[in-house]
Design a protein around this motif. Structure first.
Motif, PDB file in Angstrom:
ATOM      1  N   PRO A  67      -9.336   1.449  -1.131  1.00 29.90           N
ATOM      2  CA  PRO A  67      -9.926   0.190  -1.610  1.00 29.90           C
ATOM      3  C   PRO A  67      -8.966  -0.556  -2.530  1.00 29.90           C
ATOM      4  O   PRO A  67      -8.266   0.048  -3.355  1.00 29.90           O
ATOM      5  N   ASN A  68      -8.919  -1.853  -2.361  1.00 25.83           N
ATOM      6  CA  ASN A  68      -8.109  -2.742  -3.212  1.00 25.83           C
ATOM      7  C   ASN A  68      -6.616  -2.484  -3.097  1.00 25.83           C
ATOM      8  O   ASN A  68      -5.841  -2.844  -3.998  1.00 25.83           O
ATOM      9  N   ASN A  69      -6.199  -1.835  -1.999  1.00 23.72           N
ATOM     10  CA  ASN A  69      -4.777  -1.592  -1.756  1.00 23.72           C
ATOM     11  C   ASN A  69      -4.470  -1.957  -0.301  1.00 23.72           C
ATOM     12  O   ASN A  69      -4.439  -1.088   0.576  1.00 23.72           O
ATOM     13  N   LYS A  70      -4.245  -3.218  -0.052  1.00 26.03           N
ATOM     14  CA  LYS A  70      -4.020  -3.704   1.304  1.00 26.03           C
ATOM     15  C   LYS A  70      -2.804  -3.028   1.924  1.00 26.03           C
ATOM     16  O   LYS A  70      -1.739  -2.956   1.317  1.00 26.03           O
ATOM     17  N   GLY A  71      -3.020  -2.506   3.137  1.00 20.19           N
ATOM     18  CA  GLY A  71      -1.923  -1.894   3.864  1.00 20.19           C
ATOM     19  C   GLY A  71      -1.637  -0.462   3.488  1.00 20.19           C
ATOM     20  O   GLY A  71      -0.644   0.112   3.954  1.00 20.19           O
ATOM     21  N   VAL A  72      -2.496   0.147   2.668  1.00 17.22           N
ATOM     22  CA  VAL A  72      -2.292   1.540   2.247  1.00 17.22           C
ATOM     23  C   VAL A  72      -3.532   2.357   2.614  1.00 17.22           C
ATOM     24  O   VAL A  72      -4.656   1.953   2.310  1.00 17.22           O
ATOM     25  N   SER A  73      -3.342   3.489   3.257  1.00 16.00           N
ATOM     26  CA  SER A  73      -4.450   4.385   3.588  1.00 16.00           C
ATOM     27  C   SER A  73      -4.090   5.809   3.207  1.00 16.00           C
ATOM     28  O   SER A  73      -2.930   6.130   2.923  1.00 16.00           O
ATOM     29  N   ILE A  74      -5.095   6.684   3.200  1.00 14.07           N
ATOM     30  CA  ILE A  74      -4.912   8.040   2.677  1.00 14.07           C
ATOM     31  C   ILE A  74      -5.504   9.071   3.626  1.00 14.07           C
ATOM     32  O   ILE A  74      -6.532   8.835   4.265  1.00 14.07           O
TER      33      ILE A  74
ATOM     34  N   LEU B 229      -0.093   9.582   1.974  1.00 16.52           N
ATOM     35  CA  LEU B 229      -0.270   8.144   1.847  1.00 16.52           C
ATOM     36  C   LEU B 229       0.476   7.461   2.985  1.00 16.52           C
ATOM     37  O   LEU B 229       1.645   7.767   3.247  1.00 16.52           O
ATOM     38  N   HIS B 230      -0.208   6.537   3.656  1.00 20.74           N
ATOM     39  CA  HIS B 230       0.357   5.799   4.772  1.00 20.74           C
ATOM     40  C   HIS B 230       0.527   4.338   4.336  1.00 20.74           C
ATOM     41  O   HIS B 230      -0.447   3.695   3.920  1.00 20.74           O
ATOM     42  N   PHE B 231       1.743   3.833   4.438  1.00 24.77           N
ATOM     43  CA  PHE B 231       2.055   2.483   3.983  1.00 24.77           C
ATOM     44  C   PHE B 231       2.441   1.601   5.165  1.00 24.77           C
ATOM     45  O   PHE B 231       3.345   1.948   5.946  1.00 24.77           O
ATOM     46  N   ASP B 232       1.775   0.456   5.281  1.00 26.02           N
ATOM     47  CA  ASP B 232       2.248  -0.569   6.194  1.00 26.02           C
ATOM     48  C   ASP B 232       3.506  -1.211   5.616  1.00 26.02           C
ATOM     49  O   ASP B 232       3.862  -0.974   4.450  1.00 26.02           O
ATOM     50  N   VAL B 233       4.152  -2.027   6.423  1.00 22.04           N
ATOM     51  CA  VAL B 233       5.399  -2.674   6.008  1.00 22.04           C
ATOM     52  C   VAL B 233       5.210  -3.429   4.694  1.00 22.04           C
ATOM     53  O   VAL B 233       4.261  -4.210   4.534  1.00 22.04           O
TER      54      VAL B 233
ATOM     55  N   LYS C 239       6.577   0.966  -3.456  1.00 21.50           N
ATOM     56  CA  LYS C 239       6.692  -0.162  -2.537  1.00 21.50           C
ATOM     57  C   LYS C 239       7.303   0.331  -1.230  1.00 21.50           C
ATOM     58  O   LYS C 239       8.399   0.904  -1.222  1.00 21.50           O
ATOM     59  N   ALA C 240       6.606   0.109  -0.128  1.00 16.94           N
ATOM     60  CA  ALA C 240       7.102   0.565   1.164  1.00 16.94           C
ATOM     61  C   ALA C 240       8.250  -0.305   1.645  1.00 16.94           C
ATOM     62  O   ALA C 240       8.332  -1.499   1.328  1.00 16.94           O
ATOM     63  N   GLY C 241       9.144   0.300   2.439  1.00 24.78           N
ATOM     64  CA  GLY C 241      10.266  -0.421   3.007  1.00 24.78           C
ATOM     65  C   GLY C 241       9.884  -1.211   4.237  1.00 24.78           C
ATOM     66  O   GLY C 241       8.708  -1.332   4.604  1.00 24.78           O
ATOM     67  N   LYS C 242      10.904  -1.709   4.949  1.00 23.60           N
ATOM     68  CA  LYS C 242      10.671  -2.642   6.049  1.00 23.60           C
ATOM     69  C   LYS C 242      10.023  -1.997   7.267  1.00 23.60           C
ATOM     70  O   LYS C 242       9.530  -2.697   8.156  1.00 23.60           O
ATOM     71  N   ASN C 243      10.028  -0.662   7.318  1.00 21.83           N
ATOM     72  CA  ASN C 243       9.378   0.038   8.424  1.00 21.83           C
ATOM     73  C   ASN C 243       8.129   0.791   7.987  1.00 21.83           C
ATOM     74  O   ASN C 243       7.608   1.625   8.726  1.00 21.83           O
ATOM     75  N   GLY C 244       7.649   0.525   6.765  1.00 18.42           N
ATOM     76  CA  GLY C 244       6.517   1.271   6.244  1.00 18.42           C
ATOM     77  C   GLY C 244       6.937   2.664   5.816  1.00 18.42           C
ATOM     78  O   GLY C 244       8.125   2.980   5.737  1.00 18.42           O
ATOM     79  N   ALA C 245       5.948   3.534   5.580  1.00 20.12           N
ATOM     80  CA  ALA C 245       6.275   4.884   5.118  1.00 20.12           C
ATOM     81  C   ALA C 245       5.073   5.805   5.258  1.00 20.12           C
ATOM     82  O   ALA C 245       3.918   5.363   5.249  1.00 20.12           O
ATOM     83  N   LYS C 246       5.379   7.097   5.393  1.00 22.74           N
ATOM     84  CA  LYS C 246       4.384   8.163   5.272  1.00 22.74           C
ATOM     85  C   LYS C 246       4.886   9.097   4.193  1.00 22.74           C
ATOM     86  O   LYS C 246       5.982   9.644   4.295  1.00 22.74           O
ATOM     87  N   VAL C 247       4.071   9.288   3.140  1.00 22.64           N
ATOM     88  CA  VAL C 247       4.524  10.003   1.947  1.00 22.64           C
ATOM     89  C   VAL C 247       3.541  11.116   1.604  1.00 22.64           C
ATOM     90  O   VAL C 247       2.333  10.862   1.453  1.00 22.64           O
ATOM     91  N   TRP C 248       4.043  12.344   1.482  1.00 23.48           N
ATOM     92  CA  TRP C 248       3.248  13.476   1.000  1.00 23.48           C
ATOM     93  C   TRP C 248       3.246  13.428  -0.520  1.00 23.48           C
ATOM     94  O   TRP C 248       4.308  13.299  -1.146  1.00 23.48           O
ATOM     95  N   VAL C 249       2.057  13.494  -1.109  1.00 29.20           N
ATOM     96  CA  VAL C 249       1.912  13.358  -2.560  1.00 29.20           C
ATOM     97  C   VAL C 249       1.131  14.539  -3.112  1.00 29.20           C
ATOM     98  O   VAL C 249       0.048  14.873  -2.624  1.00 29.20           O
ATOM     99  N   LYS C 250       1.681  15.153  -4.161  1.00 31.89           N
ATOM    100  CA  LYS C 250       1.003  16.243  -4.876  1.00 31.89           C
ATOM    101  C   LYS C 250       0.968  15.847  -6.343  1.00 31.89           C
ATOM    102  O   LYS C 250       2.006  15.519  -6.930  1.00 31.89           O
ATOM    103  N   SER C 251      -0.209  15.848  -6.953  1.00 32.51           N
ATOM    104  CA  SER C 251      -0.320  15.379  -8.336  1.00 32.51           C
ATOM    105  C   SER C 251      -1.242  16.287  -9.140  1.00 32.51           C
ATOM    106  O   SER C 251      -2.087  16.991  -8.596  1.00 32.51           O
ATOM    107  N   GLY C 252      -1.038  16.262 -10.463  1.00 34.18           N
ATOM    108  CA  GLY C 252      -1.881  17.021 -11.380  1.00 34.18           C
ATOM    109  C   GLY C 252      -1.335  18.375 -11.752  1.00 34.18           C
ATOM    110  O   GLY C 252      -1.593  18.879 -12.857  1.00 34.18           O
TER     111      GLY C 252
END
Length: 230
Positions: free
Chosen positions: A132-139, A153-157, A202-215
């Motif tokens: 929500p409130n993050n256009k072009g980003v999904s989880i 995290l999946h990032f559109d261009v 900020k995703a690059g010109k081809n978007g991105a798929k990023v594994w995130v571990k936090s806490g």
């Protein structure tokens, strides 16, 4: 051995530019990202198995977490292709190897000592939901407990996302590229940021798929102590 062992500092490694280092097991090589300890260590490492190589059976006293990046990893529990996300909790055991060879991101001794939850997911077959409130980003959620949270995290261009890393965070780029601060991270780049920080991704010109571990970095001193007492 200490590598990127000051967890109060930001750390970035572009693993594609690192040289492989031989492990004690023939045919298994490594690229260290961070490490505290010798062969028993709290560690984050890129590991490569040559075709036909294997480790002897062993117990993961402090637990093992990994992602298969290339090829197929195998043990007595099955065959795990690219995109597999596995959590083998403390006291689990296996005999790992790879008939065709593989490359993995591996994290050791970063579990809660009473954790006994096995996780075996194929991330490439899982869905994703928009943030929500993050256009072009999904989880894609992968794991969560009282200490840590793990997701894709999946990032559109050129999309953008702000992560409040109150408990510290690690990012590993699976596809595409991102910019965070002054760093541009490409495929298989790794970023660790300390507690009480905020990341603007900020995703690059081809978007991105990023594994995130936090806490989990709120517990890092306990993790190191458990290694030293092992």
């Amino acid at each position: 051995m200490k590598i990127a062992a000051d967890f109060s500092q930001r750390a970035v490694v572009h693993s594609q530019s690192q040289e492989w280092i031989a492990s004690p097991m023939v045919g298994v090589n490594r690229k260290p990202l961070d490490r505290v300890g010798a062969e028993v260590a709290r560690a984050t490492t890129i590991v490569s198995y040559d075709p036909g190589s294997e480790f002897t059976e062993h117990v993961h006293t402090g637990g093992e977490e990994f992602i298969v990046l290339e090829g197929i990893f195998q043990d007595e529990h099955g065959s795990f292709p690219v995109g597999s996300y596995i959590r083998n909790p403390p006291q689990s055991k296996h005999q790992p190897g790879s008939e065709q060879g593989c490359v993995m991101l591996v994290k050791l001794w970063q579990f809660q000592p009473k954790d006994r939850t096995h996780v075996r997911l194929q991330m490439n077959k899982m869905g994703q939901v928009p943030l929500p409130n993050n256009k072009g980003v999904s989880i894609t959620p992968l794991y969560k407990d009282d200490i840590e949270e793990v997701s894709l995290l999946h990032f559109d261009v050129t999309s953008e996302y702000t992560l409040d890393a109150l408990g510290g965070a690690e990012l590993f780029i699976l596809e595409g590229s991102i910019q965070e601060g002054d760093d541009i991270l490409f495929k298989h780049s790794w970023l660790r940021t300390p507690v009480e920080t905020q990341l603007t991704i900020k995703a690059g010109k081809n978007g991105a798929k990023v594994w995130v571990k936090s806490g989990h970095l709120t517990d890092v001193e306990n993790q190191i102590t458990r290694v030293q007492n092992a």
